[in-house]
Design an enzyme around this catalytic site. Structure first.
Site, PDB file in Angstrom:
ATOM      1  N   HIS A   7       0.858  -1.616  -0.364  1.00  0.00           N
ATOM      2  CA  HIS A   7       0.220  -0.167  -0.050  1.00  0.00           C
ATOM      3  C   HIS A   7       0.527   1.070   0.104  1.00  0.00           C
ATOM      4  O   HIS A   7       1.485   1.187   0.815  1.00  0.00           O
ATOM      5  CB  HIS A   7      -0.632  -0.060   1.208  1.00  0.00           C
ATOM      6  CG  HIS A   7      -2.003  -0.750   1.466  1.00  0.00           C
ATOM      7  ND1 HIS A   7      -2.880  -1.238   2.461  1.00  0.00           N
ATOM      8  CD2 HIS A   7      -2.394  -1.396  -0.178  1.00  0.00           C
ATOM      9  CE1 HIS A   7      -3.659  -2.097   1.855  1.00  0.00           C
ATOM     10  NE2 HIS A   7      -4.081  -1.653   0.474  1.00  0.00           N
TER      11      HIS A   7
ATOM     12  N   PRO B 128       0.485   3.122   2.503  1.00  0.00           N
ATOM     13  CA  PRO B 128       0.064   2.486   4.233  1.00  0.00           C
ATOM     14  C   PRO B 128      -0.109   3.555   5.778  1.00  0.00           C
ATOM     15  O   PRO B 128      -0.668   4.669   5.730  1.00  0.00           O
ATOM     16  CB  PRO B 128       1.061   1.855   4.516  1.00  0.00           C
ATOM     17  CG  PRO B 128       3.036   2.821   4.441  1.00  0.00           C
ATOM     18  CD  PRO B 128       2.185   3.659   2.776  1.00  0.00           C
TER      19      PRO B 128
ATOM     20  N   HIS C  45       6.164   0.573   8.708  1.00  0.00           N
ATOM     21  CA  HIS C  45       6.996  -0.287   8.954  1.00  0.00           C
ATOM     22  C   HIS C  45       6.969  -1.223   8.034  1.00  0.00           C
ATOM     23  O   HIS C  45       5.662  -2.039   7.500  1.00  0.00           O
ATOM     24  CB  HIS C  45       6.709  -0.711  10.158  1.00  0.00           C
ATOM     25  CG  HIS C  45       8.027  -1.959  10.134  1.00  0.00           C
ATOM     26  ND1 HIS C  45       8.808  -2.305  11.127  1.00  0.00           N
ATOM     27  CD2 HIS C  45       7.694  -3.371   9.756  1.00  0.00           C
ATOM     28  CE1 HIS C  45       9.392  -3.544  11.334  1.00  0.00           C
ATOM     29  NE2 HIS C  45       9.208  -4.250   9.794  1.00  0.00           N
TER      30      HIS C  45
ATOM     31  N   HIS D 179       5.262  -3.949   5.294  1.00  0.00           N
ATOM     32  CA  HIS D 179       4.815  -4.938   5.145  1.00  0.00           C
ATOM     33  C   HIS D 179       4.245  -5.103   3.468  1.00  0.00           C
ATOM     34  O   HIS D 179       3.627  -3.885   2.906  1.00  0.00           O
ATOM     35  CB  HIS D 179       3.800  -4.905   6.402  1.00  0.00           C
ATOM     36  CG  HIS D 179       2.876  -3.363   6.103  1.00  0.00           C
ATOM     37  ND1 HIS D 179       3.378  -2.434   6.369  1.00  0.00           N
ATOM     38  CD2 HIS D 179       1.919  -3.205   5.144  1.00  0.00           C
ATOM     39  CE1 HIS D 179       1.936  -1.510   6.267  1.00  0.00           C
ATOM     40  NE2 HIS D 179       1.345  -2.013   5.507  1.00  0.00           N
TER      41      HIS D 179
ATOM     42  N   HIS E  27       0.946  -6.902   1.386  1.00  0.00           N
ATOM     43  CA  HIS E  27      -0.359  -7.320   1.993  1.00  0.00           C
ATOM     44  C   HIS E  27      -0.490  -8.753   1.043  1.00  0.00           C
ATOM     45  O   HIS E  27      -0.029  -8.803  -0.055  1.00  0.00           O
ATOM     46  CB  HIS E  27      -1.307  -6.677   1.358  1.00  0.00           C
ATOM     47  CG  HIS E  27      -1.423  -5.137   2.429  1.00  0.00           C
ATOM     48  ND1 HIS E  27      -2.420  -4.998   2.994  1.00  0.00           N
ATOM     49  CD2 HIS E  27      -0.755  -4.126   2.490  1.00  0.00           C
ATOM     50  CE1 HIS E  27      -2.397  -3.968   4.365  1.00  0.00           C
ATOM     51  NE2 HIS E  27      -1.375  -3.791   3.326  1.00  0.00           N
TER      52      HIS E  27
HETATM   53  P1  M7G Z   1      -1.542  -0.398   5.886  1.00  0.00           P
HETATM   54  O1  M7G Z   1      -1.220  -0.120   4.181  1.00  0.00           O
HETATM   55  O2  M7G Z   1      -0.662  -0.457   6.144  1.00  0.00           O
HETATM   56  O3  M7G Z   1      -2.761  -0.133   6.307  1.00  0.00           O
HETATM   57  O4  M7G Z   1      -1.622  -1.705   6.275  1.00  0.00           O
HETATM   58  P2  M7G Z   1      -4.551  -0.286   5.576  1.00  0.00           P
HETATM   59  O5  M7G Z   1      -5.033  -0.754   6.952  1.00  0.00           O
HETATM   60  O6  M7G Z   1      -5.094   1.313   5.043  1.00  0.00           O
HETATM   61  O7  M7G Z   1      -4.938  -1.479   4.092  1.00  0.00           O
HETATM   62  C1  M7G Z   1      -1.571  -2.725   7.808  1.00  0.00           C
HETATM   63  C2  M7G Z   1      -2.640  -4.006   7.896  1.00  0.00           C
HETATM   64  O8  M7G Z   1      -1.833  -3.879   9.425  1.00  0.00           O
HETATM   65  C3  M7G Z   1      -4.352  -4.101   7.656  1.00  0.00           C
HETATM   66  O9  M7G Z   1      -4.876  -4.713   6.536  1.00  0.00           O
HETATM   67  C4  M7G Z   1      -4.888  -4.163   9.237  1.00  0.00           C
HETATM   68  O10 M7G Z   1      -5.728  -4.719   9.210  1.00  0.00           O
HETATM   69  C5  M7G Z   1      -3.231  -5.151   8.992  1.00  0.00           C
HETATM   70  N1  M7G Z   1      -3.376  -4.903  10.893  1.00  0.00           N
HETATM   71  C6  M7G Z   1      -3.889  -4.016  11.886  1.00  0.00           C
HETATM   72  N2  M7G Z   1      -3.228  -3.919  13.143  1.00  0.00           N
HETATM   73  C7  M7G Z   1      -3.185  -2.802  14.053  1.00  0.00           C
HETATM   74  C8  M7G Z   1      -3.042  -5.451  13.423  1.00  0.00           C
HETATM   75  C9  M7G Z   1      -3.130  -6.542  14.425  1.00  0.00           C
HETATM   76  O11 M7G Z   1      -2.788  -6.135  15.231  1.00  0.00           O
HETATM   77  N3  M7G Z   1      -2.905  -7.375  13.993  1.00  0.00           N
HETATM   78  C10 M7G Z   1      -2.357  -7.817  12.901  1.00  0.00           C
HETATM   79  N4  M7G Z   1      -2.331  -9.297  12.399  1.00  0.00           N
HETATM   80  N5  M7G Z   1      -2.221  -7.322  11.461  1.00  0.00           N
HETATM   81  C11 M7G Z   1      -2.735  -6.096  11.798  1.00  0.00           C
END
Ligand code: M7G
Length: 313
Positions: free
Chosen positions: A240, A243, A247, A249, A251
Site C-alpha cells: 500500500h 500505508p 513499517h 509490510h 499484503h
Molecule cells: P496498511 O497498508 O498499513 O494500512 O496495512 P491499511 O489499514 O490502510 O490497509 C496494515 C494492515 O495491518 C491492515 O491490513 C490491517 O488490517 C493490519 N493490522 C492492523 N493491526 C493493528 C493489526 C494487528 O494488530 N494484527 C494483525 N495481524 N494485523 C493488523
C-alpha cells in the site's frame, strides 16, 4: 504467548455508542464511535468498534436449508421468482459477526475509519520530502507498537504462518486482523519485515531486492502449505501507498478480493512490479518516481498536500 486477554471481554461490554462513523452495505459492515470508561481512572476513552457480518461457514452450506433456517417466511413472489426472509439458527460454533475494537482510539484512527471523500494525489520526490516525510517522522513509534509486538513474539506468536528469521532480509507471515481465517476466498495475510528501517515503498532501493525476492519466492509456497484450498496463482501480493503504518509490510490476499478498496489502483502496488522497477528500470526508482494515490480528505496528509500544491512555485 497467548494473544487473547479475557479482561477485554468486559471492555467490549462497556462500549457506549456515540455515533456511526461509516458503513459498507456491500461488505455488510458498520464502524461505530463510542466511549469506554477506563477501569482504574473512570476516564472516558474514545473507542472504535468495527462490526462485520460474517460470510457463511463452509460446513453450514450443504445443510443451510435443511437445518439452519429458523422460521423462514415467504415475502413476495412473481411467476417463477420467490423471495423469502429468515433468521439463521443460533450456533455458537458458527459466529454471525466479527468485531474489532480499537481502544483507546486516537484522532488519527477516527479520521481513518470515518466516511470521507477521496482525491488523487501525484506525489513527486519533492512533495515527499517537504510534506510526507515530516508527517511520517511526526508519528510516535507507539503507533506501530503492534508491529513490534508481532516481530518480538509478544503478541500473535501462535498465529505465525511462516518466518524467515534473517534480521536483514527476513520477515514474518501471519493472518491480517481483517481476516476471519475461515473464508478462503477472503484470505488475507500480512508479511512484516524484520528490519525496522524501511518505512514504506518510497524507501525501497536495490539493497532491499533480496528481501523483496525472498517474499516473492517464499510466501506463495508458505501460504499454500498452510491453506491447501488455495493455489499459488490465486494469491495477490501488494504494497500500500500510502500505508497506515510506516513499517514495511506486504499484503497477501486471495485474487477474489480484488475489488476491495485496498487491492485496487490508487493504493495497491504489485510486489512483482515493484521488484521489476528496481531491478530493471532504475535501482533508485522509488526515490525518483512520482507516486499517484487516492487520499481521503480527512487524512493527516491532506492539508499539507493542499498547501504544497497551492504554494507559489
Ligand atoms: P496498511 O497498508 O498499513 O494500512 O496495512 P491499511 O489499514 O490502510 O490497509 C496494515 C494492515 O495491518 C491492515 O491490513 C490491517 O488490517 C493490519 N493490522 C492492523 N493491526 C493493528 C493489526 C494487528 O494488530 N494484527 C494483525 N495481524 N494485523 C493488523
Amino acid at each position: 504467548m497467548d494473544s487473547a486477554h479475557p479482561e477485554f471481554m468486559e471492555t467490549l461490554q462497556n462500549f457506549q455508542f456515540i455515533r456511526q462513523l461509516n458503513e459498507d452495505t456491500h461488505s455488510k459492515s458498520i464502524t461505530l464511535l463510542g466511549s469506554i470508561a477506563d477501569e482504574k481512572t473512570g476516564k472516558e476513552e474514545q473507542s472504535i468498534l468495527l462490526v462485520e457480518k460474517l460470510h457463511f461457514h463452509a460446513s453450514e452450506i450443504p445443510v443451510l436449508v435443511s437445518s439452519r433456517l429458523q422460521s423462514p417466511k415467504l415475502t413476495f413472489n412473481n411467476d417463477i421468482y420467490h423471495w423469502y426472509k429468515s433468521n439463521i439458527k443460533n450456533d455458537e460454533s458458527i459466529p454471525d459477526i466479527k468485531m474489532t475494537l480499537i481502544y483507546p482510539a486516537t484522532e488519527i484512527h477516527i479520521k481513518k475509519y470515518s466516511k470521507q471523500e477521496g482525491v488523487m494525489v501525484r506525489e513527486t520526490p519533492d512533495m515527499y520530502k517537504q510534506v510526507v516525510l515530516p508527517y511520517i517522522e511526526g508519528f510516535p513509534t507507539s503507533r506501530i507498537q503492534w508491529v513490534y509486538n508481532i516481530l518480538d513474539k509478544v503478541q500473535e506468536s501462535e498465529r505465525i504462518v511462516f518466518e524467515d528469521p534473517d534480521k536483514e532480509h527476513g520477515f514474518i507471515l501471519l493472518p491480517d486482523s481483517k481476516w476471519d481465517q475461515t473464508t478462503m476466498n477472503a484470505l488475507y495475510l500480512l508479511v512484516i519485515c524484520h528490519r525496522h528501517d524501511v518505512r514504506s515503498l518510497r524507501d525501497l532501493r536495490s539493497q532491499h531486492l533480496e528481501l523483496l525476492r525472498r517474499i516473492q519466492r517464499e510466501i506463495p509456497k508458505a501460504v499454500v502449505a498452510k491453506y491447501p484450498h488455495v493455489s499459488e496463482d490465486q494469491l495477490k501480493l501488494y504494497i500500500h501507498y500510502q500505508p497506515s503504518y510506516y513499517h514495511f509490510h506486504v499484503h497477501v490476499t486471495h485474487v477474489a478480493l480484488s475489488s476491495s478498496p485496498g487491492a485496487t489502483v490508487g493504493k495497491a502496488n504489485l510486489l512483482d512490479t515493484v521488484i521489476d522497477n528496481i531491478e530493471n528500470i532504475d535501482h533508485e526508482y522509488y526515490a525518483k518516481c512520482t507516486l499517484s494515490y487516492v487520499l481521503g480528505t480527512d487524512h493527516g496528509l491532506y492539508e499539507g498536500v493542499q498547501q504544497y500544491l497551492n504554494a507559489p512555485k
